[in-house]
Design a protein around this motif. Structure first.
Motif, PDB file in Angstrom:
ATOM      1  N   TYR A 191       0.822  -1.215   0.000  1.00 12.13           N
ATOM      2  CA  TYR A 191       0.000   0.000   0.000  1.00 12.13           C
ATOM      3  C   TYR A 191       0.851   1.257   0.000  1.00 12.13           C
ATOM      4  O   TYR A 191       0.578   2.207  -0.747  1.00 12.13           O
ATOM      5  CB  TYR A 191      -0.931   0.011   1.215  1.00 12.13           C
ATOM      6  CG  TYR A 191      -1.573   1.353   1.465  1.00 12.13           C
ATOM      7  CD1 TYR A 191      -2.677   1.773   0.721  1.00 12.13           C
ATOM      8  CD2 TYR A 191      -1.055   2.221   2.423  1.00 12.13           C
ATOM      9  CE1 TYR A 191      -3.250   3.017   0.947  1.00 12.13           C
ATOM     10  CE2 TYR A 191      -1.622   3.457   2.644  1.00 12.13           C
ATOM     11  CZ  TYR A 191      -2.715   3.858   1.912  1.00 12.13           C
ATOM     12  OH  TYR A 191      -3.277   5.087   2.124  1.00 12.13           O
ATOM     13  N   PHE A 192       1.870   1.290   0.846  1.00 13.28           N
ATOM     14  CA  PHE A 192       2.669   2.506   0.984  1.00 13.28           C
ATOM     15  C   PHE A 192       3.415   2.839  -0.302  1.00 13.28           C
ATOM     16  O   PHE A 192       3.481   4.002  -0.707  1.00 13.28           O
ATOM     17  CB  PHE A 192       3.641   2.345   2.161  1.00 13.28           C
ATOM     18  CG  PHE A 192       2.954   2.154   3.473  1.00 13.28           C
ATOM     19  CD1 PHE A 192       2.410   3.229   4.145  1.00 13.28           C
ATOM     20  CD2 PHE A 192       2.821   0.892   4.027  1.00 13.28           C
ATOM     21  CE1 PHE A 192       1.762   3.064   5.359  1.00 13.28           C
ATOM     22  CE2 PHE A 192       2.175   0.706   5.245  1.00 13.28           C
ATOM     23  CZ  PHE A 192       1.632   1.798   5.907  1.00 13.28           C
ATOM     24  N   SER A 193       3.967   1.835  -0.955  1.00  7.45           N
ATOM     25  CA  SER A 193       4.680   2.072  -2.210  1.00  7.45           C
ATOM     26  C   SER A 193       3.720   2.532  -3.301  1.00  7.45           C
ATOM     27  O   SER A 193       3.990   3.493  -4.032  1.00  7.45           O
ATOM     28  CB  SER A 193       5.404   0.802  -2.661  1.00  7.45           C
ATOM     29  OG  SER A 193       6.376   0.418  -1.719  1.00  7.45           O
ATOM     30  N   VAL A 194       2.588   1.850  -3.413  1.00  4.45           N
ATOM     31  CA  VAL A 194       1.603   2.213  -4.438  1.00  4.45           C
ATOM     32  C   VAL A 194       1.062   3.609  -4.189  1.00  4.45           C
ATOM     33  O   VAL A 194       0.938   4.418  -5.122  1.00  4.45           O
ATOM     34  CB  VAL A 194       0.458   1.179  -4.473  1.00  4.45           C
ATOM     35  CG1 VAL A 194      -0.694   1.679  -5.354  1.00  4.45           C
ATOM     36  CG2 VAL A 194       0.960  -0.165  -4.977  1.00  4.45           C
ATOM     37  N   ALA A 195       0.749   3.921  -2.938  1.00  8.28           N
ATOM     38  CA  ALA A 195       0.199   5.239  -2.613  1.00  8.28           C
ATOM     39  C   ALA A 195       1.200   6.348  -2.907  1.00  8.28           C
ATOM     40  O   ALA A 195       0.840   7.411  -3.433  1.00  8.28           O
ATOM     41  CB  ALA A 195      -0.226   5.278  -1.147  1.00  8.28           C
ATOM     42  N   GLN A 196       2.469   6.111  -2.572  1.00 12.07           N
ATOM     43  CA  GLN A 196       3.491   7.129  -2.814  1.00 12.07           C
ATOM     44  C   GLN A 196       3.737   7.336  -4.300  1.00 12.07           C
ATOM     45  O   GLN A 196       3.830   8.478  -4.770  1.00 12.07           O
ATOM     46  CB  GLN A 196       4.784   6.748  -2.105  1.00 12.07           C
ATOM     47  CG  GLN A 196       4.721   6.870  -0.604  1.00 12.07           C
ATOM     48  CD  GLN A 196       6.011   6.474   0.075  1.00 12.07           C
ATOM     49  OE1 GLN A 196       6.838   5.763  -0.494  1.00 12.07           O
ATOM     50  NE2 GLN A 196       6.200   6.913   1.304  1.00 12.07           N
ATOM     51  N   VAL A 204       1.600  10.712   2.934  1.00  7.76           N
ATOM     52  CA  VAL A 204       0.834   9.515   2.591  1.00  7.76           C
ATOM     53  C   VAL A 204       0.744   8.558   3.774  1.00  7.76           C
ATOM     54  O   VAL A 204      -0.305   7.948   4.009  1.00  7.76           O
ATOM     55  CB  VAL A 204       1.467   8.803   1.371  1.00  7.76           C
ATOM     56  CG1 VAL A 204       0.925   7.388   1.237  1.00  7.76           C
ATOM     57  CG2 VAL A 204       1.166   9.577   0.103  1.00  7.76           C
ATOM     58  N   GLY A 205       1.823   8.419   4.522  1.00  6.86           N
ATOM     59  CA  GLY A 205       1.855   7.441   5.606  1.00  6.86           C
ATOM     60  C   GLY A 205       1.491   7.986   6.968  1.00  6.86           C
ATOM     61  O   GLY A 205       1.415   7.220   7.932  1.00  6.86           O
ATOM     62  N   HIS A 206       1.278   9.296   7.078  1.00  9.93           N
ATOM     63  CA  HIS A 206       0.989   9.898   8.370  1.00  9.93           C
ATOM     64  C   HIS A 206      -0.084  10.967   8.214  1.00  9.93           C
ATOM     65  O   HIS A 206      -0.048  11.766   7.278  1.00  9.93           O
ATOM     66  CB  HIS A 206       2.253  10.532   8.972  1.00  9.93           C
ATOM     67  CG  HIS A 206       3.392   9.584   9.122  1.00  9.93           C
ATOM     68  ND1 HIS A 206       3.506   8.702  10.177  1.00  9.93           N
ATOM     69  CD2 HIS A 206       4.472   9.351   8.329  1.00  9.93           C
ATOM     70  CE1 HIS A 206       4.605   7.988  10.037  1.00  9.93           C
ATOM     71  NE2 HIS A 206       5.206   8.363   8.923  1.00  9.93           N
ATOM     72  N   LEU A 207      -1.023  10.983   9.154  1.00 15.20           N
ATOM     73  CA  LEU A 207      -2.021  12.051   9.163  1.00 15.20           C
ATOM     74  C   LEU A 207      -1.335  13.355   9.537  1.00 15.20           C
ATOM     75  O   LEU A 207      -0.828  13.500  10.642  1.00 15.20           O
ATOM     76  CB  LEU A 207      -3.131  11.733  10.164  1.00 15.20           C
ATOM     77  CG  LEU A 207      -4.070  10.580   9.789  1.00 15.20           C
ATOM     78  CD1 LEU A 207      -5.004  10.259  10.937  1.00 15.20           C
ATOM     79  CD2 LEU A 207      -4.863  10.916   8.545  1.00 15.20           C
TER      80      LEU A 207
END
Length: 201
Positions: A46-51, A170-173
């Motif tokens: 998820y993190f790679s795709v989102a970034q 992306v990974g932190h609010l």
């Protein structure tokens, strides 16, 4: 109806179709490379795709914003909506990876960033092209487009606050990031929606 017709025509142009193919191809490649081959390995795709998705959208918004400076505002808005269409149609990649990665952030967060940040960066592109044009350095625009996000990331690193860096957001609010991008996105939309003024930014 004419506006939707113009948007459809912009989406169907060869340049945007090619960009769309590269964009989705990049997302598929990222998903393929980050998906674990072993079920026992944690799935953090998820993190790679989102970034990759967000950064690609921002570079597109920044690039198109910079080259659309001299065009009518209505045309600028159509181009921006075409980019947001890419954002909406690519949400499925984040939804699919979110379901298996179980990140500690709500799903709506990255979806929200994928809509607000590109609008803000489209405005950044307009301003960047305007500033370089004023300085008679328009020839440096191809170098300035990738350099701007890198510079903004280094500003965040220096300040220690995720204000501009989409990779961190992306990974932190990050309410500061959301607030700042919302302000710039609002200013961009106010400018673009004012069709009666035909002079460039």
């Amino acid at each position: 109806m004419n506006f939707l017709k113009d948007l459809n025509q912009r989406l169907a142009k060869n340049d945007f179709m090619q960009i769309s193919l590269v964009f989705f191809g990049l997302l598929i490649a990222t998903l393929a490379f980050t998906w674990p081959a072993n079920k026992e390995i944690a799935n953090n795709s998820y993190f790679s795709v989102a970034q990759v998705r967000l950064m690609s959208l921002l570079l597109l918004a920044l690039s198109f914003g910079s080259v659309e400076l001299k065009n009518p505002r209505r045309q600028k808005l159509i181009v921006l909506l075409a980019i947001l269409t890419l954002s909406l149609t690519s949400i499925v990649f984040e939804v699919a990876t979110y379901a298996v990665s179980f990140p500690n952030i709500p799903l709506y967060w990255s979806i929200l960033l994928g809509l607000i940040d590109p609008i803000a960066y489209f405005g950044f592109g307009l301003v960047l092209a305007r500033v370089l044009g004023f300085l008679r350095l328009s020839s440096l625009l191809p170098l300035a487009i990738p350099a701007l996000p890198v510079g903004l990331i280094f500003i965040d690193i220096y300040l220690g606050i995720p204000l501009f860096n989409p990779l961190t957001a992306v990974g932190h609010l990050s309410l500061p990031h959301l607030f700042l991008m919302t302000v710039f996105a609002t200013l961009s939309l106010v400018y673009l929606l004012n069709f009666r003024k035909t002079t460039p930014l």
